[in-house]
Design a protein around this motif. Structure first.
Motif, PDB file in Angstrom:
ATOM      1  N   GLU A 164      17.372   0.863  53.962  1.00 51.81           N
ATOM      2  CA  GLU A 164      18.487   2.126  54.676  1.00 51.81           C
ATOM      3  C   GLU A 164      19.857   1.693  54.542  1.00 51.81           C
ATOM      4  O   GLU A 164      20.571   2.590  53.935  1.00 51.81           O
TER       5      GLU A 164
ATOM      6  N   ALA B 222      20.599  -0.577  51.645  1.00 47.74           N
ATOM      7  CA  ALA B 222      21.262  -0.434  50.687  1.00 47.74           C
ATOM      8  C   ALA B 222      21.371   1.532  50.527  1.00 47.74           C
ATOM      9  O   ALA B 222      22.273   1.736  49.240  1.00 47.74           O
TER      10      ALA B 222
ATOM     11  N   PHE C 298      22.357   3.184  52.087  1.00 48.35           N
ATOM     12  CA  PHE C 298      23.746   4.033  52.712  1.00 48.35           C
ATOM     13  C   PHE C 298      24.855   3.408  51.903  1.00 48.35           C
ATOM     14  O   PHE C 298      26.083   3.998  51.853  1.00 48.35           O
ATOM     15  N   TYR C 299      25.132   2.132  51.759  1.00 48.97           N
ATOM     16  CA  TYR C 299      25.663   0.608  51.054  1.00 48.97           C
ATOM     17  C   TYR C 299      25.812   1.815  48.563  1.00 48.97           C
ATOM     18  O   TYR C 299      27.084   2.563  48.866  1.00 48.97           O
ATOM     19  N   LEU C 300      25.251   2.467  48.566  1.00 44.77           N
ATOM     20  CA  LEU C 300      25.419   3.379  47.938  1.00 44.77           C
ATOM     21  C   LEU C 300      25.457   4.876  47.490  1.00 44.77           C
ATOM     22  O   LEU C 300      26.418   5.330  46.698  1.00 44.77           O
ATOM     23  N   ARG C 301      25.006   5.318  48.595  1.00 41.61           N
ATOM     24  CA  ARG C 301      25.488   7.142  48.692  1.00 41.61           C
ATOM     25  C   ARG C 301      26.604   6.833  49.682  1.00 41.61           C
ATOM     26  O   ARG C 301      27.502   7.569  48.913  1.00 41.61           O
ATOM     27  N   ALA C 302      27.338   5.808  50.174  1.00 40.15           N
ATOM     28  CA  ALA C 302      28.730   5.457  50.750  1.00 40.15           C
ATOM     29  C   ALA C 302      29.911   5.622  49.302  1.00 40.15           C
ATOM     30  O   ALA C 302      30.965   5.882  48.971  1.00 40.15           O
ATOM     31  N   ARG C 303      29.037   4.904  48.451  1.00 44.49           N
ATOM     32  CA  ARG C 303      30.045   5.354  46.990  1.00 44.49           C
ATOM     33  C   ARG C 303      30.308   6.041  45.869  1.00 44.49           C
ATOM     34  O   ARG C 303      30.624   6.617  44.739  1.00 44.49           O
ATOM     35  N   GLY C 304      29.084   7.718  46.610  1.00 41.82           N
ATOM     36  CA  GLY C 304      29.849   8.522  46.169  1.00 41.82           C
ATOM     37  C   GLY C 304      28.159   9.207  45.373  1.00 41.82           C
ATOM     38  O   GLY C 304      28.816  10.186  44.598  1.00 41.82           O
ATOM     39  N   ILE C 305      27.319   7.988  45.533  1.00 39.80           N
ATOM     40  CA  ILE C 305      25.934   8.251  44.608  1.00 39.80           C
ATOM     41  C   ILE C 305      25.106   8.909  45.199  1.00 39.80           C
ATOM     42  O   ILE C 305      24.397   9.145  47.105  1.00 39.80           O
ATOM     43  N   GLN C 306      24.438  10.130  44.945  1.00 40.37           N
ATOM     44  CA  GLN C 306      23.904  11.400  45.531  1.00 40.37           C
ATOM     45  C   GLN C 306      22.334  10.586  45.704  1.00 40.37           C
ATOM     46  O   GLN C 306      21.751   9.416  45.640  1.00 40.37           O
ATOM     47  N   ARG C 307      21.950  11.076  47.220  1.00 44.07           N
ATOM     48  CA  ARG C 307      20.375  10.086  47.812  1.00 44.07           C
ATOM     49  C   ARG C 307      19.678  10.407  46.590  1.00 44.07           C
ATOM     50  O   ARG C 307      19.036   8.785  46.744  1.00 44.07           O
TER      51      ARG C 307
ATOM     52  N   GLU D  65      19.402  10.078  43.624  1.00 43.21           N
ATOM     53  CA  GLU D  65      19.957   9.359  42.631  1.00 43.21           C
ATOM     54  C   GLU D  65      20.232   7.475  42.906  1.00 43.21           C
ATOM     55  O   GLU D  65      19.679   6.341  42.113  1.00 43.21           O
TER      56      GLU D  65
ATOM     57  N   LEU E 262      17.572   4.549  42.150  1.00 41.99           N
ATOM     58  CA  LEU E 262      18.195   3.046  41.730  1.00 41.99           C
ATOM     59  C   LEU E 262      17.902   1.936  41.892  1.00 41.99           C
ATOM     60  O   LEU E 262      17.037   1.449  42.171  1.00 41.99           O
ATOM     61  N   LEU E 263      17.494   1.484  43.324  1.00 46.84           N
ATOM     62  CA  LEU E 263      16.773   1.656  44.542  1.00 46.84           C
ATOM     63  C   LEU E 263      15.090   0.935  43.993  1.00 46.84           C
ATOM     64  O   LEU E 263      14.693  -0.284  43.982  1.00 46.84           O
TER      65      LEU E 263
END
Lengths: 249, 437
Positions: free
Chosen positions: B383, B385, B387-396, B398, B402-403
């Motif tokens: 979770e 990781a 949140f980290y990606l989503r906070a950079r604008g990457i859709q959930r 996606e 990516l993970l």
């Protein structure tokens, strides 16, 4: 830019933020200081949209609109950026791929054209120079095996690429030696403009020698208990937090 | 089904006997007798506890056989198979359709080494086939015995000592036709001392009818021989594969096997290594991406029979929908195998409540000076990781993909051909719903 109104938040039923009021205008830098466990990181996570927290009261307005119902990525698309205290290691995803994806997702969400490969690379090079970063950095796996300093520099690099309206730097100074601190601070200062704003969360005054704040707030037990200018940070450095705790007792 | 298969052997035994030498015929007969007495394994059998053959035993299969005429529908053109090839690497190509060799679609060689078909080798290379065929599979289970009895065709490779293949081999096994079909494929690979070969293998059904391929492979590696084998398992949703591969390794030989399983209804992989001389090294990588009703089962077994051998094993699985995964990793360190290094890792992500994985490391160690480790994990996406990606604008969605891609990365990182690796990356990305550009 952002207005936090009587914000209450709890995690697992435990209240952490107990009525935060804060207003940050365009072009301003606000420092949030406070002892451990006062709610600094919770505040930054709540603003960025982390779902583990329950907002029990109050609101967060970003450019006049409430963002409480928005997903983290939607907040990012509006121009909100959080520099993580502990950036996550993601093996197998390169720094360049990650930034490319992040930047173009935001552009897509705003209805802008994605950057083509060469403009992307040019922009990355430019920002890397600013932060005195090695070129090999781009092809490394995101944060994997990075030193503490490299991780933080990578956060600022991402910020430079994404060009947010409001950047929250959550203890970006922790784990940095003085050279790295200077580089990170120079990067931040170079990005300051009348169009954007910064919220700098820190435990120590040290960072604020380099990034000069317009306002300093002290967070204690989930509330802002004192606000002032940069001299407040100096006073805290000198006197510690005990006098604040006593005042509140 | 068992009776039909037995009948198909006994009816044609004289024809099978005519195909190869009497020693081979004896092995066939013994194998058929064992298959008849044991029958197909059921879930009461320890090795098949989580993998029931019942599901694939129900169909009314036609039995492909060398003694029946090739069907019209078995004729394929290059355009029909092109998309299943690894095109951008120049390869030898050995193509089978319902178990039958297609010379038309193949590109074999006998110059300096043999890359051809077992069907042609039975007699022509009897001196190679006879000492090897069935030697590594003798004690194995009923599905393997069935294959030994009915073995007919498949990849045959013989590389003399000191020879490095100038290009990889692609072995392609297609099934086609309107009727369900059950096919046995058998390969034999003999690498002399210091020989090097690379094999890319794919089983592919071209029909919506149910198909079942029961494959058995024997690989003999001489001293200091090198082999890299990539098994691509991206079959159609109505296809089942049971495969048992056994690799015997002599002194200082190196074998690497990648098994990339993304599609197909039912996949049962058995992969055995026998490290019979010092210094041999076996490496196994697996990636299972399953959803819907898919089953991906990996049974691996390494026998450390000599000192100073190394085995490294890393299997990853991502299970969504109602898919099931099985991992069983046996490592046997025999009495004399001092200084063994054996590492095993099996990591899994479970994405839905109805998906499952049964994972079981099984180490038996009889030597006292060895280094062995094993680990298995079963979990959800991190979770933090996410949140980290989503906070950079990457859709959930996606960000999740990516993970997962990052999680899967290890399994293909060691594939040498950049174009094959890139192709697999795209394929994995597609399965996980990431646009890889």
């Amino acid at each position: 830019m952002i207005e936090i109104v009587n914000l209450h938040a709890s995690v697992d039923g435990q209240p952490i933020l107990k009525g935060i009021n804060l207003r940050i205008g365009a072009g301003e830098v606000h420092a949030i200081m406070g002892p451990n466990g006062s709610g600094k990181s919770t505040l930054s996570n709540v603003i960025a949209g982390r779902e583990d927290y329950e907002i029990t009261e109050g609101d967060i307005l970003f450019q006049g609109e409430s963002i409480l119902e928005l997903a983290p990525e939607e907040r990012a698309h509006l121009g909100l950026f959080l520099s993580f205290q502990y950036p996550v290691e993601i093996p197998g995803v390169t720094v360049s791929n990650f930034i490319k994806t992040a930047l173009n997702e935001s552009k897509k969400a705003r209805g802008e054209e994605p950057l083509d490969a060469s403009s992307m690379l040019k922009k990355m090079r430019e920002k890397m120079d600013l932060l005195e970063m090695d070129k090999g950095f781009l092809s490394r796996s995101l944060n994997e095996g990075f030193s503490g300093g490299e991780k933080k520099r990578n956060e600022i690099f991402q910020m430079a690429m994404l060009e947010p309206k409001l950047a929250i730097l959550d203890e970006t100074d922790s784990g940095l030696d003085i050279d790295a601190l200077r580089i990170v601070a120079n990067g931040v200062n170079a990005l300051r403009s009348s169009e954007n704003a910064f919220m700098v969360i820190t435990h120590y005054q040290r960072l604020l020698d380099y990034i000069i704040p317009d306002h300093v707030h002290v967070l204690f037990q989930g509330k802002i208990v004192k606000s002032g200018d940069k001299n407040l940070a100096l006073e805290l450095e000198e006197r510690g937090y005990d006098w604040i705790k006593k005042e509140q007792a | 089904m068992k009776d039909r298969l037995a009948a198909s052997y006994w009816l044609h035994e004289s024809q099978y006997a005519a195909m190869s030498s009497s020693a081979v015929t004896e092995r066939r007969r013994a194998a058929m007798e064992r298959f008849e007495s044991e029958g197909f394994p059921t879930v009461r059998h320890e090795d098949w506890k989580y993998t029931s053959l019942k599901k694939i035993l129900k169909a009314e299969y036609a039995l492909s056989s060398p003694f029946s005429e090739a069907d019209e529908s078995e004729t394929l053109e290059f355009k029909d198979i092109k998309r299943f090839l690894v095109n951008d690497i120049d390869c030898y190509r050995v193509v089978f359709i319902n178990g039958r060799y297609s010379s038309w679609l193949s590109e074999t060689t006998h110059q300096g080494f043999d890359v051809c078909t077992l069907g042609s080798a039975w007699k022509k290379y009897a001196d190679q086939v006879e000492p090897h065929f069935g030697r590594l599979t003798e004690g194995l289970g009923a599905t393997v015995q069935l294959n030994t009895a009915l073995a007919w065709d498949g990849l045959y490779v013989n590389v003399p000592a000191g020879v490095t293949l100038d290009k990889p081999i692609q072995a392609l096994y297609f099934t086609t036709g309107e009727q369900p079909v059950f096919t046995q494929t058998r390969s034999l690979i003999v690498l002399g001392d210091g020989a090097k070969a690379e094999i890319i293998e794919r089983h592919q059904s071209l029909t919506e009818a149910e198909t079942w391929t029961n494959a058995v492979d024997e690989v003999f590696m001489g001293a200091n021989a090198h082999m890299h084998w990539v098994k691509l398992q991206h079959d159609s949703p109505s296809a089942a594969l049971t495969q048992h591969s056994v690799i015997e390794q002599k002194r200082d030989s190196h074998a690497t096997v990648h098994t990339i399983s993304t599609d197909g209804k039912f996949l049962r992989n058995n992969l055995d290594f026998k490290l019979v001389e010092p210094g041999a090294e076996a490496r196994m990588f697996g990636l299972s991406l399953a959803d819907g009703q898919q089953l991906v089962d990996h049974h691996t077994r390494v026998d450390h029979l000599a000192p100073h051998c190394v085995s490294r094993e890393n299997y990853k699985g991502i299970f969504d929908g109602q898919s099931n995964g099985v991992f069983n990793g046996q490592i046997h360190v025999h009495l004399d195998a001092q200084k063994t290094l054996a590492f095993q890792e099996n990591d899994n992500l479970i994405l839905s409540e109805k998906a499952s994985i049964d994972t079981k490391p099984q180490l038996e160690i009889f030597a006292d000076d060895v280094k062995c480790s094993h680990g298995c994990t079963v979990g959800q996406l991190d979770e933090d990781a996410l949140f980290y990606l989503r906070a950079r604008g990457i859709q959930r969605k996606e960000a999740q993909a990516l993970l997962m891609l990052a999680f899967a990365h290890d399994a293909v990182a060691d594939i040498q051909h950049p174009s094959l690796q890139a192709k697999l990356h795209r394929l994995i990305g597609k399965k996980l719903g990431v646009d890889m550009g």
